[in-house]
Structures are given as structure tokens and as C-alpha cells.
Enzyme design. Structure first.
Site, PDB file in Angstrom:
ATOM      1  N   CYS A  64      13.989  -4.104   4.460  1.00 44.27           N
ATOM      2  CA  CYS A  64      14.924  -4.118   5.712  1.00 44.27           C
ATOM      3  C   CYS A  64      15.811  -2.724   5.557  1.00 44.27           C
ATOM      4  O   CYS A  64      15.583  -2.059   4.665  1.00 44.27           O
ATOM      5  CB  CYS A  64      16.262  -4.862   4.977  1.00 44.27           C
ATOM      6  SG  CYS A  64      15.579  -6.767   4.933  1.00 44.27           S
ATOM      7  N   ARG A 119      10.026   1.566   7.250  1.00 46.53           N
ATOM      8  CA  ARG A 119       9.937   1.097   5.931  1.00 46.53           C
ATOM      9  C   ARG A 119       9.160  -0.311   6.231  1.00 46.53           C
ATOM     10  O   ARG A 119       8.861  -1.161   5.315  1.00 46.53           O
ATOM     11  CB  ARG A 119      11.417   0.472   5.704  1.00 46.53           C
ATOM     12  CG  ARG A 119      11.944   1.906   5.314  1.00 46.53           C
ATOM     13  CD  ARG A 119      13.536   1.794   5.682  1.00 46.53           C
ATOM     14  NE  ARG A 119      14.204   0.863   4.462  1.00 46.53           N
ATOM     15  CZ  ARG A 119      14.828   1.446   3.527  1.00 46.53           C
ATOM     16  NH1 ARG A 119      14.843   2.591   3.010  1.00 46.53           N
ATOM     17  NH2 ARG A 119      15.316   0.556   2.583  1.00 46.53           N
ATOM     18  N   TRP A 135      12.903  -7.520   6.927  1.00 47.60           N
ATOM     19  CA  TRP A 135      11.322  -7.589   6.414  1.00 47.60           C
ATOM     20  C   TRP A 135      11.628  -9.065   5.857  1.00 47.60           C
ATOM     21  O   TRP A 135      12.344  -9.173   4.812  1.00 47.60           O
ATOM     22  CB  TRP A 135      11.197  -6.420   5.645  1.00 47.60           C
ATOM     23  CG  TRP A 135       9.763  -6.945   5.070  1.00 47.60           C
ATOM     24  CD1 TRP A 135       8.619  -6.340   5.508  1.00 47.60           C
ATOM     25  CD2 TRP A 135       9.484  -7.216   3.818  1.00 47.60           C
ATOM     26  NE1 TRP A 135       7.666  -6.565   4.821  1.00 47.60           N
ATOM     27  CE2 TRP A 135       7.827  -7.234   3.418  1.00 47.60           C
ATOM     28  CE3 TRP A 135      10.146  -7.679   2.508  1.00 47.60           C
ATOM     29  CZ2 TRP A 135       7.337  -7.488   2.528  1.00 47.60           C
ATOM     30  CZ3 TRP A 135       9.220  -7.970   1.438  1.00 47.60           C
ATOM     31  CH2 TRP A 135       8.013  -7.883   1.563  1.00 47.60           C
ATOM     32  N   ASN A 148      20.215  -6.118   2.928  1.00 45.33           N
ATOM     33  CA  ASN A 148      18.889  -5.408   2.482  1.00 45.33           C
ATOM     34  C   ASN A 148      18.895  -5.922   0.805  1.00 45.33           C
ATOM     35  O   ASN A 148      19.815  -5.651   0.189  1.00 45.33           O
ATOM     36  CB  ASN A 148      18.678  -4.012   2.684  1.00 45.33           C
ATOM     37  CG  ASN A 148      17.387  -3.442   1.814  1.00 45.33           C
ATOM     38  OD1 ASN A 148      16.754  -4.275   1.396  1.00 45.33           O
ATOM     39  ND2 ASN A 148      17.484  -2.237   1.463  1.00 45.33           N
ATOM     40  N   GLY A 149      18.040  -6.799   0.609  1.00 43.63           N
ATOM     41  CA  GLY A 149      18.009  -7.315  -0.799  1.00 43.63           C
ATOM     42  C   GLY A 149      17.803  -8.780  -0.949  1.00 43.63           C
ATOM     43  O   GLY A 149      17.423  -9.492   0.097  1.00 43.63           O
ATOM     44  N   GLU A 195      -7.662   2.874  -5.273  1.00 45.07           N
ATOM     45  CA  GLU A 195      -6.643   3.357  -4.500  1.00 45.07           C
ATOM     46  C   GLU A 195      -7.605   3.278  -2.959  1.00 45.07           C
ATOM     47  O   GLU A 195      -6.792   2.960  -1.812  1.00 45.07           O
ATOM     48  CB  GLU A 195      -6.332   4.658  -4.750  1.00 45.07           C
ATOM     49  CG  GLU A 195      -5.661   5.202  -3.744  1.00 45.07           C
ATOM     50  CD  GLU A 195      -4.301   4.591  -3.298  1.00 45.07           C
ATOM     51  OE1 GLU A 195      -4.014   3.748  -3.657  1.00 45.07           O
ATOM     52  OE2 GLU A 195      -4.000   5.186  -2.303  1.00 45.07           O
ATOM     53  N   LYS A 242      -6.252   1.185   0.387  1.00 43.34           N
ATOM     54  CA  LYS A 242      -5.961   1.852   1.595  1.00 43.34           C
ATOM     55  C   LYS A 242      -6.667   1.015   2.799  1.00 43.34           C
ATOM     56  O   LYS A 242      -6.137   0.636   4.009  1.00 43.34           O
ATOM     57  CB  LYS A 242      -6.524   3.290   1.640  1.00 43.34           C
ATOM     58  CG  LYS A 242      -5.688   4.375   0.917  1.00 43.34           C
ATOM     59  CD  LYS A 242      -4.375   4.743   1.599  1.00 43.34           C
ATOM     60  CE  LYS A 242      -3.237   3.835   1.148  1.00 43.34           C
ATOM     61  NZ  LYS A 242      -2.597   4.268  -0.065  1.00 43.34           N
ATOM     62  N   GLU A 252      -5.048  -2.320   3.264  1.00 43.23           N
ATOM     63  CA  GLU A 252      -3.725  -2.493   3.717  1.00 43.23           C
ATOM     64  C   GLU A 252      -3.658  -2.163   5.273  1.00 43.23           C
ATOM     65  O   GLU A 252      -3.008  -2.502   5.981  1.00 43.23           O
ATOM     66  CB  GLU A 252      -2.869  -1.810   2.928  1.00 43.23           C
ATOM     67  CG  GLU A 252      -2.905  -0.413   2.745  1.00 43.23           C
ATOM     68  CD  GLU A 252      -1.847   0.178   1.803  1.00 43.23           C
ATOM     69  OE1 GLU A 252      -0.780  -0.641   1.448  1.00 43.23           O
ATOM     70  OE2 GLU A 252      -2.157   1.246   1.229  1.00 43.23           O
ATOM     71  N   HIS A 254     -21.666  -7.602 -13.955  1.00 40.76           N
ATOM     72  CA  HIS A 254     -20.934  -8.497 -14.832  1.00 40.76           C
ATOM     73  C   HIS A 254     -20.369  -9.477 -13.606  1.00 40.76           C
ATOM     74  O   HIS A 254     -19.548 -10.392 -13.992  1.00 40.76           O
ATOM     75  CB  HIS A 254     -19.937  -8.175 -15.577  1.00 40.76           C
ATOM     76  CG  HIS A 254     -20.574  -7.613 -16.768  1.00 40.76           C
ATOM     77  ND1 HIS A 254     -21.346  -8.232 -17.814  1.00 40.76           N
ATOM     78  CD2 HIS A 254     -20.493  -6.014 -17.100  1.00 40.76           C
ATOM     79  CE1 HIS A 254     -21.703  -7.129 -18.614  1.00 40.76           C
ATOM     80  NE2 HIS A 254     -21.209  -6.029 -18.322  1.00 40.76           N
ATOM     81  N   LYS A 258       7.443  -0.399   2.973  1.00 37.91           N
ATOM     82  CA  LYS A 258       7.586   0.869   2.576  1.00 37.91           C
ATOM     83  C   LYS A 258       8.181   1.007   1.155  1.00 37.91           C
ATOM     84  O   LYS A 258       7.618   1.211   0.029  1.00 37.91           O
ATOM     85  CB  LYS A 258       8.041   2.103   3.471  1.00 37.91           C
ATOM     86  CG  LYS A 258       7.768   3.503   2.837  1.00 37.91           C
ATOM     87  CD  LYS A 258       6.516   4.100   3.155  1.00 37.91           C
ATOM     88  CE  LYS A 258       6.187   5.242   2.323  1.00 37.91           C
ATOM     89  NZ  LYS A 258       4.797   5.527   2.044  1.00 37.91           N
TER      90      LYS A 258
END
Ligand code: G6P
Length: 611
Positions: free
Chosen positions: A2, A27, A74, A99-100, A483, A487, A490, A506, A606
Site C-alpha cells: 500500500c 510498490r 495491496w 498501510n499495514g 535467484e 526472477k 515472479e 535425488h 516491493k
């Protein structure tokens, strides 16, 4: 996550609020809204979707005013929808953006329903609006009502509040989520970060935890959580609005990938002289402290966690110190053993990630650590302010949700830390100087790696129709494979996983067939022959093999079942950072070909200021 903007001015605030929301779009969010006061009339406009849809709504249904608050949401509690979008309103009098997460919202909701309040959303936020309205009805002014209301809230919040009962002011508060005050000439603002307000001011106050602020056109006042007036320092930022523009690039992510040579150079600048790391890079007197370090705990989330994983390989190999790395959301709720002399290292681009901050706070509160070091990209962030030692990554603002330049600069910073610890723990001096020299070459090596882009763009075409991908690496290249998988998943939404190449047999080998692309990172090091055997296992099962290898590495491939891409990755120390570049480019170009929203991938945020 948010985003919040608020403004009180002697001019139309609509364009300021919209520009602020646009600057916060990076964000990640799913709906947008604003509330303004025209005299004492509270007007609200909300929409599911993007800020440009809110703009369109305002064109067809204008709400001109000189005071207002705005928000990008968000979703946490309740689906993305217009009725869940902020601002939330109580009694047509009080309006709140948040926000939160308010953890005790259910208790408060029941209490407010008993008082006669009707709820129109599924959000946790709506309780704040009703709570403040109820307190104002009891006779409290807006600041007192916010002080009182926030004392009842459990959880994390940054809020902005507008009340028709005091139509000349916006009141904000923060605990756990960031909020800054922007100081203009005859106008004041609040925002989730400075980027939201760079078009209107460069003077800011970074609020402390628990602070409450009241802004009016020509004045502001700040109070602590008890409502006692406090003074907070005003600062000028040298960030310009242009620094957060996309320029000629099609996406922020691409711009940020290409900024990496300069970003890494900035991270190393003034920290290396000749072939030695300069004293005081970690702060005055840090050397005495670092000399006592016997053990390291690294805690982070997402891409920053992967940087920490690379650092573990480096620190144990070069400094000879035991190093554990853990994701913050696990660390914070686990019983941990902290041996004497342990340094806590928190890595975070934003410095506001809720889990990382909570881990830092619990680590420090337990008083079991020698000290806490923040490796961070935002100087005024909570993480930096709450740590004993700080190593800034200097990547510059990162807007793309998928982290790129922040990661590479974190690796550069962590390499500095590794070499400093190695020196303090008796690494051979010639070897130390050699390694520092190699680190100093990283900006050039990254610039070289970027030249592979045309080849990667071609390679990307072979991934567009894939549903899955497997990434392999060994040693410090294993976190690079993780990583790379992150990438790809996402931003292109292709399911991707990473394994240490030795683990293939395995389990994951069962997935390998002609539909499964396998991407391997192949530096020329002592593990190369082992890796080659693992790749043979893939080839023998008809898997498509894409190998990113050092210039002098030869790998057996079937020409129509894969490709070999060569790169000068430098020595062992910096190779992970260099191999990472073509893999970022691969994810980017696959996503572009698939037509996804590269900079704001679906469902992601973000600066993750909630748990
Ligand atoms: C989010 C972002 C990631 C980032 C992670 C940690 O998930 O989308 O790109 O790596 O948070 O963020 P931090 O700011 O703490 O590095």
C-alpha cells in the site's frame, strides 16, 4: 505494498495526489482511491485497478479541492474491489487510508458494531475510521483522537486521516510502516516515501516509530505516541524526481539492469584504495568490533536472502567464520542459539520489510548479539536507523518489483564485509590484496556481461512456451540459480525451481524430459567436473540444456537440444555476481515476450511492510 499520500495546499491537490500515487505504483497494488474535503463536504473516489483508472474516474467525476488523502491498496483483508479500496469513511465525516495490518481488528469491529457503526468493507482498516469518528464524537480533537485510536491498535500501520470536523488539516501516524512529511512553501504533504513527493519538495522529516503528525497549509506539528509534542529533524534529499524516471527504457527493470555497472561502482567507491579496503567503511570504531566477531547470522527476505546465501559461501571460505543464513519470517518465530561473539547481519533493499525489521528488533532485544549490521539501500529507512553498524549499498532508487541492481550491489557490499572479516581473521596478505583487486574489477565485468543481451533475447524465445524450468548451480552459484528461478517465476509466471546440481539425482531428475529446460551456471572452478557429470545426467534423459559458462569452459551439448552461452565471469569471488547478469536478462526478455507486467508483476509488492 500500500502507498499513502496526503496534501494540504493553497492549490488543487488532485494532481499532487495522483502524481504521488503514480510514484508509489512501483510498490505493487490492486486498487486506488482518494478522499478530499470541499469545505466540509467529504468526497471520495475509488476504483479497482490502476491509478490511471482513478484519474479517468476523476475526469468524469471531478473532485477539486485543496486538501486530501490518497492510497494505492495491496489487498490483505478482503479481495481487491472498489468497496475494499481505501479511503474508508465513517459517518461521512472521517476518512482514513492505511498501510499495514491491524491484528486486533475483529475485536474492535465487534465493539464498534455494538456502538452502532455499520461496516461496508471486509478490510481491517475500516475500524480505524470508525474508532476515530467515535472518539471525535466524544469530544476529542483530531490529533487527540488519532493518539487515542492508535493506542488501541495492535499491528503495523501508517495512516493518514481527514476529518470534516477540522477541515484544514491531515493527521498521519506511523508504527511499523514508513511515513515521511514533505515540507513545501505554504503547503505540506505526507507520503509513504520521499519518491511520492519529489515533484513538490526536497525537504523531508522521517517520522520515528509511534509518531503522529498534523499538517496544515502553513504549519506542522509532531507528537510522540502519548501525544507529547516532539521535534524531529528536517532534512534535504538530493534525490531528484528524474532519478526515478524510466527514461528511454521500456521498463524500470531493464533500466535498473543496465544501471548495474555504475551502481556497483558507487557501492565500492571510496571504500577501496589501491588493493585494500579503507578503514571505517563500516563506521568509526567498527574495526575493533568486527575483530571480535566469531560467528555470523544473516537474516533477510526474497532476493536479499539470496545475497545472504552467497555471502555464507564467501565468509566461511575466506574469513573462516561460521555463518548461518535464514529467511526473516522463519528466524523471527524460532528459538535460535546465538554463540558468543555473533554478528547479526540484516540485508534489505528497502530497509522497511516487516519480517526483516522484526527479526532485527528481536535479535537486538535479546541482547545476545555482539552488534547488528544493516546492509541496506535506503539511508533513512527503519533498518538503518535501528542498527549499530551500517553498510549502504548505494544502488539508487529501485522501482521494478523484481530486484536487480539492489541484489548486485548487496553482493558487492557483502564481498567488502567478507574481505574485511578475512583480513581481521588472518587471511594471507597477498591473497587479500588479490581478492580486493578482483572485487574492484566487478563494475567492468558486469558491464561486459551486459553485452550478452542480444544473445539472451534470442535465447528467451525458446522459453516462451514453457510451463516449467529448472535451474542448477553448485557452490556460490547455487544461490545464483535460486535467484534466477525467482526472477523467472515472479515476472514471467513460468514455474521455476533451483537445485544444487548434486541434488538432481535425488528427485528433480524425475521431471526431466524433452519439455523441461534446464539452465545451469558453470563457472570454471573446482566443482566444474562434478557439474558436468550432473549435466550429462540431464542430457542422457533428453532434457534441453542451457549452460551459462565461463569463457574457457567446454560443455558437451546436442546442438538442437540446448545452447551454450560463454561469459567472462572473473575469479571465484565475483563470479556469482557476474553470472547473475545474463540470468536477470533472460527472465526480463522471457517476460517481455510473454507480455506480462514486468515492473509490477501480479500479486507482488516491493516494500513488503506487512507480515
Ligand atoms: C519483496 C520484493 C523483493 C525483495 C523482498 C525483500 O518480496 O518483491 O524484490 O527481494 O521483498 O525486500 P527488501 O527490501 O527487504 O530487500
Amino acid at each position: 505494498m500500500c502507498g499513502i499520500v496526503g496534501a494540504v495546499a493553497d492549490r488543487e491537490v488532485g494532481p499532487i495526489l495522483i502524481a504521488g500515487l503514480q510514484a508509489l505504483e512501483y510498490r505493487g497494488y490492486d486498487s486506488a482511491g482518494l478522499a478530499v474535503l470541499q469545505g466540509q463536504a467529504l468526497l471520495r473516489r475509488r476504483t479497482k485497478g490502476k491509478v490511471r483508472e482513478l484519474e479517468q474516474l476523476l475526469q468524469s467525476d471531478p473532485a477539486p479541492a485543496r486538501i486530501g488523502i490518497a492510497h494505492t491498496r495491496w489487498a490483505t483483508h478482503g479481495v481487491p474491489s472498489t468497496h475494499n479500496a481505501h479511503p474508508h469513511v465513517s459517518s461521512e465525516m472521517v476518512s482514513v487510508v492505511h498501510n499495514g495490518i491491524i491484528e486486533n481488528h475483529e475485536v474492535l469491529r465487534r465493539e464498534l458494531i455494538a456502538k452502532g457503526y455499520a461496516f461496508t468493507s471486509e478490510t481491517d482498516t475500516e475500524v480505524i475510521a470508525h474508532l476515530i469518528d467515535a472518539l471525535q464524537r466524544d469530544g476529542l480533537d483530531l490529533v487527540q483522537a488519532v493518539v487515542s485510536a492508535t493506542q488501541r491498535l495492535h499491528g503495523a500501520y501508517a495512516i493518514a486521516v481527514l476529518s470534516a470536523r477540522e477541515p484544514d488539516r491531515v493527521v498521519g501516524a506511523r508504527r511499523g510502516s514508513p511515513l515521511v512529511v514533505g515540507i513545501g512553501l505554504g503547503e505540506h504533504f505526507i507520503g509513504s516515501d520521499v519518491q511520492a513527493l519529489l515533484r513538490v519538495t526536497n525537504r523531508f522529516i522521517y517520522l520515528d516509530e509511534g509518531d503522529i503528525v498534523e499538517i496544515r497549509r502553513d504549519a506542522y506539528r509532531i507528537f510522540d505516541a502519548d501525544g507529547t509534542p516532539v521535534a524531529r529533524e528536517e532534512r534535504e534529499t538530493d534525490l531528484s524526481a528524474d532519478a526515478v524516471e524510466r527514461g528511454e527504457y521500456r521498463h524500470y527493470m531493464l533500466k535498473e539492469i543496465h544501471e548495474q555497472p555504475e551502481a556497483v561502482a558507487r557501492t565500492l567507491e571510496g571504500r577501496i584504495a589501491g588493493s585494500r579496503i579503507l578503514p571505517n567503511v563500516f563506521g568509526v570504531d567498527a574495526e575493533t568490533l568486527l575483530a571480535q566477531v566469531k560467528n555470523i547470522h544473516i537474516v533477510a527476505c526474497g532476493t536479499s536472502y539470496h545475497a545472504g546465501m552467497v555471502a555464507r559461501y564467501w565468509i566461511e571460505a575466506l574469513a573462516g567464520l561460521p555463518c548461518a543464513v535464514e529467511v526473516a519470517s522463519e528466524y523471527r518465530y524460532r528459538q535460535t542459539v546465538v554463540p558468543p561473539g555473533t554478528l547479526f547481519v540484516a540485508i534489505s533493499q528497502s530497509g522497511e520489510t516487516a519480517d526483516t525489521l522484526a527479526a532485527l528488533r528481536s535479535g537486538r532485544a535479546s541482547a545476545r548479539y555482539l552488534a547488528a549490521l544493516a546492509v541496506c539501500n535506503v539511508p533513512e529507512s527503519s533498518l538503518v536507523r535501528e542498527s549499530d553498524l551500517v553498510l549502504m549499498t548505494r544502488a539508487g532508487p529501485e522501482i521494478g518489483v523484481a530486484s536487480t541492481k539492489a541484489f548486485t550491489t548487496q553482493l558487492a557490499a557483502l564481498a567488502l564485509l567478507t574481505l574485511e572479516l578475512a583480513r581481521l581473521n588472518g587471511i594471507d596478505d597477498a591473497r587479500y590484496e588479490e581478492l580486493v583487486g578482483e572485487l574492484a574489477a566487478l563494475p567492468r565485468m558486469v558491464a561486459e556481461a551486459l553485452k550478452l543481451e542480444p544473445q539472451i533475447a534470442l535465447l528467451a524465445e525458446r522459453f516462451v512456451d514453457k510451463q516449467h524450468a529448472l535451474f542448477l548451480g553448485r557452490g556460490a552459484s547455487y544461490p545464483i540459480a535460486i535467484e534466477a528461478a525467482l526472477k523467472l517465476k515472479e515476472i514471467s509466471y513460468i514455474h521455476a525451481e533451483a537445485y544444487p546440481a548434486g541434488e538432481l539425482k535425488h528427485g528433480p531428475l524425475a521431471l526431466v524430459d524433452e519439455h523441461m529446460p534446464v539452465i545451469a551456471v558453470a563457472p570454471n572452478n573446482q566443482l566444474l567436473e562434478k557439474l558436468k557429470s550432473n549435466l550429462e545426467e540431464v542430457r542422457a534423459r533428453g532434457g534441453e540444456l542451457f549452460v551459462i559458462a565461463d569463457t574457457d569452459v567446454d560443455v558437451k551439448l546436442d546442438p538442437d537440444r540446448g545452447a551454450l552461452l560463454r561469459i567472462d565471469a572473473g575469479n571465484n569471488l565475483i563470479a556469482p555476481a557476474v553470472f547473475n547478469i545474463p540470468l536477470q536478462l533472460l527472465a526480463y526478455h522471457v517476460a517481455v515476450l510473454k507480455g506480462t507486467d514486468v515492473d509490477q508483476p501480479r500479486n507482488l509488492a516491493k516494500s513488503v511492510t506487512v507480515e
